[in-house]
Design an enzyme around this catalytic site. Sequence first.
Site, PDB file in Angstrom:
ATOM      1  N   CYS A 139       3.997   3.196  -0.303  1.00 37.90           N
ATOM      2  CA  CYS A 139       5.393   3.001   0.094  1.00 37.90           C
ATOM      3  C   CYS A 139       6.202   4.254  -0.203  1.00 37.90           C
ATOM      4  O   CYS A 139       6.087   4.844  -1.275  1.00 37.90           O
ATOM      5  CB  CYS A 139       5.986   1.812  -0.654  1.00 37.90           C
ATOM      6  N   LEU A 157      -7.530   5.314 -10.005  1.00 41.14           N
ATOM      7  CA  LEU A 157      -7.848   6.477 -10.837  1.00 41.14           C
ATOM      8  C   LEU A 157      -9.210   7.073 -10.505  1.00 41.14           C
ATOM      9  O   LEU A 157     -10.001   7.404 -11.385  1.00 41.14           O
ATOM     10  CB  LEU A 157      -7.732   6.133 -12.319  1.00 41.14           C
ATOM     11  N   ARG A 172      -1.869   7.996  -5.285  1.00 41.61           N
ATOM     12  CA  ARG A 172      -1.110   9.010  -6.029  1.00 41.61           C
ATOM     13  C   ARG A 172      -1.856  10.329  -6.099  1.00 41.61           C
ATOM     14  O   ARG A 172      -1.265  11.402  -6.015  1.00 41.61           O
ATOM     15  CB  ARG A 172      -0.797   8.499  -7.435  1.00 41.61           C
ATOM     16  N   PRO A 211      -2.448   3.051   1.538  1.00 38.47           N
ATOM     17  CA  PRO A 211      -1.020   2.890   1.872  1.00 38.47           C
ATOM     18  C   PRO A 211      -0.154   3.178   0.655  1.00 38.47           C
ATOM     19  O   PRO A 211      -0.458   2.729  -0.452  1.00 38.47           O
ATOM     20  CB  PRO A 211      -0.912   1.417   2.280  1.00 38.47           C
ATOM     21  N   ALA A 230       2.841  -0.015   3.612  1.00 36.14           N
ATOM     22  CA  ALA A 230       3.178  -1.396   3.944  1.00 36.14           C
ATOM     23  C   ALA A 230       4.388  -1.434   4.866  1.00 36.14           C
ATOM     24  O   ALA A 230       5.453  -0.916   4.543  1.00 36.14           O
ATOM     25  CB  ALA A 230       3.468  -2.180   2.667  1.00 36.14           C
ATOM     26  N   GLN A 284      -0.656  -1.025   7.298  1.00 35.05           N
ATOM     27  CA  GLN A 284      -0.719  -2.218   6.468  1.00 35.05           C
ATOM     28  C   GLN A 284       0.473  -3.113   6.808  1.00 35.05           C
ATOM     29  O   GLN A 284       1.618  -2.650   6.802  1.00 35.05           O
ATOM     30  CB  GLN A 284      -0.683  -1.837   4.990  1.00 35.05           C
ATOM     31  N   TYR A 307       2.696  -9.510  -3.734  1.00 25.57           N
ATOM     32  CA  TYR A 307       3.541  -9.810  -2.579  1.00 25.57           C
ATOM     33  C   TYR A 307       3.167 -11.170  -1.995  1.00 25.57           C
ATOM     34  O   TYR A 307       2.343 -11.890  -2.540  1.00 25.57           O
ATOM     35  CB  TYR A 307       3.470  -8.656  -1.590  1.00 25.57           C
ATOM     36  N   ARG A 331      -6.315  -6.199   2.064  1.00 27.91           N
ATOM     37  CA  ARG A 331      -6.238  -5.673   0.709  1.00 27.91           C
ATOM     38  C   ARG A 331      -5.910  -6.811  -0.243  1.00 27.91           C
ATOM     39  O   ARG A 331      -5.005  -7.608   0.020  1.00 27.91           O
ATOM     40  CB  ARG A 331      -5.174  -4.575   0.590  1.00 27.91           C
TER      41      ARG A 331
END
Length: 364
Positions: free
Chosen positions: A25, A301, A324, A23, A57, A100, A182, A230
């Site tokens: 954002c 990564l 990413r 996920p 999310a 999510q 969160y 998660r």
Amino acid sequence: MSHLFNPITLGKLHLENRIVIAPMCQYSAEQGRATAWHRIHLGHLALSGAGLLIIEAAAVEAQGRITPQDLGIWNDDTEQALADVLKDVRSYSAMPIGIQLAHAGRKASTDVPWRGGGFLQPEQGGWQTSAPSALPFNESDGTPQALTLARIEEIKQAFIDAAIRADRLGLDLIEVHAAHGYLLHQFLSPLANQRDDQYGGSLENRMRLTLEVFREVRRVTPADKPVGVRISATDWVEGGWDIAQSIALSQALGKEGCSYIHVSSGGLSPAQQIAVGPNYQVPFAAAIKDAVDIPVIAVGLITDAEQAETLLANQQTDMVALARGMLYDPRWPWHAAARLGEKVRAPEQYWRSEPHEVKGLFKS
């Protein structure tokens, strides 16, 4: 067959390979409603050949958004907007799609990252935030209201209602967001949770809300639909949430019927000290995998095919997730399949792009 392209099942959901699009954002919704940006964004990711795409999310209530531009799934308007996007995406892709479900807690009411991500006061379009305790994320943020037991019940109901909407949308999987600082993570960590009731203090009490939310989402979701969680495996801050507590939570979730654990880290405190590098979060996933009997997803990564293949071959994880890296290279699964001598699903419209040296790479 390579480990990366070996199929796996989550519950009864069959995944063609072990590549997950995590996920991410996008901060591009309008009052929680998905927009043309989501149609473009999800559309091209759904053509990537990954085994699973998890939508960013989605806030379970308006106050639970990170930014005013967050995606939501809290009312009929947000549900219908996402339904419209999914209809188009599914017209051209059979990739399983999950979502999510999230609540930002004290990290809500902030500006979008490309404008600095600072806290928004009400006069700037922000709102009063809430949290386990009246402790802001940054000292400069507005002080969140400590959640009453009544408000906790309302938020639990919001997760239930969002899960029902997600199922009605035909989404293949639901992920409960208990990571990255969160709301659910805030309840887990002693750095953010200083309550003295049944939701604070002991590890059992701090895990209570996450387990209750998961249990309720699992209850209202069809048994054949995977529900995972998660987590942030560590706060990267002394005295905070850590891997030992994460293992205990993962084991408890496994007993409740959790379909998988998606292992990230950090996000709870600005004091975190993270040693970032290739595979930097994989040891946490490996430790949890050794302690539970359900699949684990590693992230952090993981950037090339051989790297991912090695993690799976060494049984450090069951799946790998890219975020990413997938934005930077939306055809990462194609390139991974080519490197590992495998086939990958691609739309017929793109078959002519197949390089000569990897003829036979694509399948429909």
